[in-house]
Structures are given as C-alpha cells and as structure tokens.
Write a protein that holds these residues in place. Structure first.
Motif, PDB file in Angstrom:
ATOM      1  N   MET A   1      53.037 118.618  50.910  1.00  0.00           N
ATOM      2  CA  MET A   1      52.070 117.755  50.287  1.00  0.00           C
ATOM      3  C   MET A   1      51.707 116.671  51.286  1.00  0.00           C
ATOM      4  SD  MET A   1      52.587 115.317  46.946  1.00  0.00           S
ATOM      5  CE  MET A   1      52.536 116.553  45.710  1.00  0.00           C
ATOM      6  N   SER A   2      50.409 116.401  51.431  1.00  0.00           N
ATOM      7  CA  SER A   2      49.991 115.358  52.349  1.00  0.00           C
ATOM      8  C   SER A   2      50.419 113.996  51.800  1.00  0.00           C
ATOM      9  CB  SER A   2      48.479 115.415  52.546  1.00  0.00           C
ATOM     10  OG  SER A   2      47.809 114.947  51.400  1.00  0.00           O
ATOM     11  N   ALA A   3      50.595 113.068  52.708  1.00  0.00           N
ATOM     12  CA  ALA A   3      51.061 111.742  52.298  1.00  0.00           C
ATOM     13  C   ALA A   3      50.066 111.074  51.359  1.00  0.00           C
ATOM     14  CB  ALA A   3      51.288 110.877  53.527  1.00  0.00           C
ATOM     15  N   GLY A   4      48.779 111.250  51.607  1.00  0.00           N
ATOM     16  CA  GLY A   4      47.759 110.648  50.752  1.00  0.00           C
ATOM     17  C   GLY A   4      47.783 111.212  49.346  1.00  0.00           C
ATOM     18  N   GLY A   7      51.001 110.066  47.553  1.00  0.00           N
ATOM     19  CA  GLY A   7      50.871 108.680  47.115  1.00  0.00           C
ATOM     20  C   GLY A   7      49.970 108.547  45.910  1.00  0.00           C
ATOM     21  N   GLN A   8      48.879 109.307  45.914  1.00  0.00           N
ATOM     22  CA  GLN A   8      47.945 109.256  44.798  1.00  0.00           C
ATOM     23  C   GLN A   8      48.590 109.805  43.524  1.00  0.00           C
ATOM     24  OE1 GLN A   8      44.199 111.048  45.673  1.00  0.00           O
ATOM     25  NE2 GLN A   8      43.205 110.142  43.902  1.00  0.00           N
ATOM     26  N   SER A   9      49.314 110.907  43.648  1.00  0.00           N
ATOM     27  CA  SER A   9      49.945 111.487  42.452  1.00  0.00           C
ATOM     28  C   SER A   9      51.023 110.554  41.912  1.00  0.00           C
ATOM     29  CB  SER A   9      50.523 112.870  42.753  1.00  0.00           C
ATOM     30  OG  SER A   9      51.641 112.795  43.604  1.00  0.00           O
ATOM     31  N   LYS A  10      51.820 109.963  42.787  1.00  0.00           N
ATOM     32  CA  LYS A  10      52.863 109.032  42.333  1.00  0.00           C
ATOM     33  C   LYS A  10      52.236 107.788  41.723  1.00  0.00           C
ATOM     34  CE  LYS A  10      56.491 111.353  43.347  1.00  0.00           C
ATOM     35  NZ  LYS A  10      57.247 111.964  42.266  1.00  0.00           N
ATOM     36  N   GLY A  11      51.126 107.316  42.315  1.00  0.00           N
ATOM     37  CA  GLY A  11      50.426 106.152  41.767  1.00  0.00           C
ATOM     38  C   GLY A  11      49.916 106.417  40.366  1.00  0.00           C
ATOM     39  N   GLU A  12      49.361 107.602  40.146  1.00  0.00           N
ATOM     40  CA  GLU A  12      48.878 107.970  38.818  1.00  0.00           C
ATOM     41  C   GLU A  12      50.032 108.051  37.821  1.00  0.00           C
ATOM     42  OE1 GLU A  12      44.940 110.595  40.057  1.00  0.00           O
ATOM     43  OE2 GLU A  12      46.869 111.597  39.763  1.00  0.00           O
ATOM     44  N   GLN A  13      51.134 108.608  38.267  1.00  0.00           N
ATOM     45  CA  GLN A  13      52.292 108.729  37.375  1.00  0.00           C
ATOM     46  C   GLN A  13      52.828 107.348  36.985  1.00  0.00           C
ATOM     47  OE1 GLN A  13      54.791 111.185  39.798  1.00  0.00           O
ATOM     48  NE2 GLN A  13      53.796 113.084  39.187  1.00  0.00           N
ATOM     49  N   ILE A  14      52.948 106.459  37.948  1.00  0.00           N
ATOM     50  CA  ILE A  14      53.477 105.111  37.677  1.00  0.00           C
ATOM     51  C   ILE A  14      52.510 104.319  36.814  1.00  0.00           C
ATOM     52  CG2 ILE A  14      54.056 102.902  38.763  1.00  0.00           C
ATOM     53  CD1 ILE A  14      55.193 104.600  41.125  1.00  0.00           C
ATOM     54  N   SER A  15      51.226 104.383  37.168  1.00  0.00           N
ATOM     55  CA  SER A  15      50.216 103.680  36.384  1.00  0.00           C
ATOM     56  C   SER A  15      50.213 104.184  34.940  1.00  0.00           C
ATOM     57  CB  SER A  15      48.841 103.889  37.023  1.00  0.00           C
ATOM     58  OG  SER A  15      47.830 103.354  36.226  1.00  0.00           O
ATOM     59  N   LYS A  41      47.885 113.910  34.751  1.00  0.00           N
ATOM     60  CA  LYS A  41      47.002 114.099  35.907  1.00  0.00           C
ATOM     61  C   LYS A  41      47.804 114.013  37.215  1.00  0.00           C
ATOM     62  CE  LYS A  41      42.746 112.208  37.843  1.00  0.00           C
ATOM     63  NZ  LYS A  41      41.752 111.134  37.719  1.00  0.00           N
ATOM     64  N   GLY A  42      48.701 113.042  37.300  1.00  0.00           N
ATOM     65  CA  GLY A  42      49.545 112.912  38.488  1.00  0.00           C
ATOM     66  C   GLY A  42      50.481 114.093  38.653  1.00  0.00           C
ATOM     67  N   ASN A  43      51.038 114.578  37.554  1.00  0.00           N
ATOM     68  CA  ASN A  43      51.934 115.738  37.611  1.00  0.00           C
ATOM     69  C   ASN A  43      51.186 116.992  38.057  1.00  0.00           C
ATOM     70  OD1 ASN A  43      54.069 114.173  36.711  1.00  0.00           O
ATOM     71  ND2 ASN A  43      53.845 114.797  34.586  1.00  0.00           N
ATOM     72  N   VAL A  44      49.961 117.162  37.550  1.00  0.00           N
ATOM     73  CA  VAL A  44      49.159 118.331  37.929  1.00  0.00           C
ATOM     74  C   VAL A  44      48.804 118.268  39.411  1.00  0.00           C
ATOM     75  CG1 VAL A  44      46.914 119.439  37.602  1.00  0.00           C
ATOM     76  CG2 VAL A  44      48.268 118.776  35.623  1.00  0.00           C
ATOM     77  N   ARG A  45      48.409 117.080  39.889  1.00  0.00           N
ATOM     78  CA  ARG A  45      48.069 116.923  41.308  1.00  0.00           C
ATOM     79  C   ARG A  45      49.282 117.258  42.184  1.00  0.00           C
ATOM     80  NH1 ARG A  45      44.032 114.062  43.517  1.00  0.00           N
ATOM     81  NH2 ARG A  45      43.695 112.871  41.621  1.00  0.00           N
ATOM     82  N   GLU A  46      50.456 116.783  41.771  1.00  0.00           N
ATOM     83  CA  GLU A  46      51.679 117.041  42.529  1.00  0.00           C
ATOM     84  C   GLU A  46      52.009 118.534  42.532  1.00  0.00           C
ATOM     85  OE1 GLU A  46      56.244 115.321  42.819  1.00  0.00           O
ATOM     86  OE2 GLU A  46      54.929 114.610  41.234  1.00  0.00           O
TER      87      GLU A  46
END
Length: 80
Positions: A1-4, A7-15, A41-46
């Motif tokens: 998984m790319s770092a970007g 980070g986006q998936s984790k950000g969505e999960q935390i938010s 959405k974050g889980n699906v992206r991950e």
C-alpha cells in the motif's frame, strides 16, 4: 500500500471513529452514522490497496516461475 493511500485510509478510519463517538455522545444519529460510513470507506480503501499489493506479488511470482523468462527451457522459437 502506498504511503499516501495508507495515510488516507487511516485518516478516514480515525475521523469516522471520532464522528461516531461524538454522535453517540450527543445523541445525533446522523453524525454517528456518518462516522460509521467513513470508517467503512477507510476499511474498503485499505482492503483495495492490500489486494493490489497481494496481486502484484502473485503476478511477480508467476513471472519468476516462467522458465522462458529466466533463460531456461525452450524459447518461443525452439522445439521440444
């Protein structure tokens, strides 16, 4: 998984967790459900990125097993 993407998936999960908690705390169902949606959405992206990474490794493994790629065995213009 790319770092970007990570980070986006984790950000969505935390938010999402924060919104869900705030919704529960205030009794705001809309905010709570919005938070759950962001988590999904974050889980699906991950999961998508994990699948892409796994498939990339799988394809490379297949390529590494190809005797024509390593110079072993008959080539496309040679007969067995």
């Amino acid at each position: 998984m790319s770092a970007g993407e990570k980070g986006q998936s984790k950000g969505e999960q935390i938010s999402g967790k924060i919104k869900e908690f705030a919704g529960k705390l205030t009794g705001n169902e809309r905010l709570k459900n919005e938070g759950r949606g962001e988590q999904v959405k974050g889980n699906v992206r991950e999961a998508k990125e994990d699948t892409k990474g796994a498939m990339g490794g799988f394809v490379e493994g297949i390529r590494d097993d190809d005797p024509n790629r390593r110079g072993e065995g008959p080539g496309p213009d040679r007969r067995v």
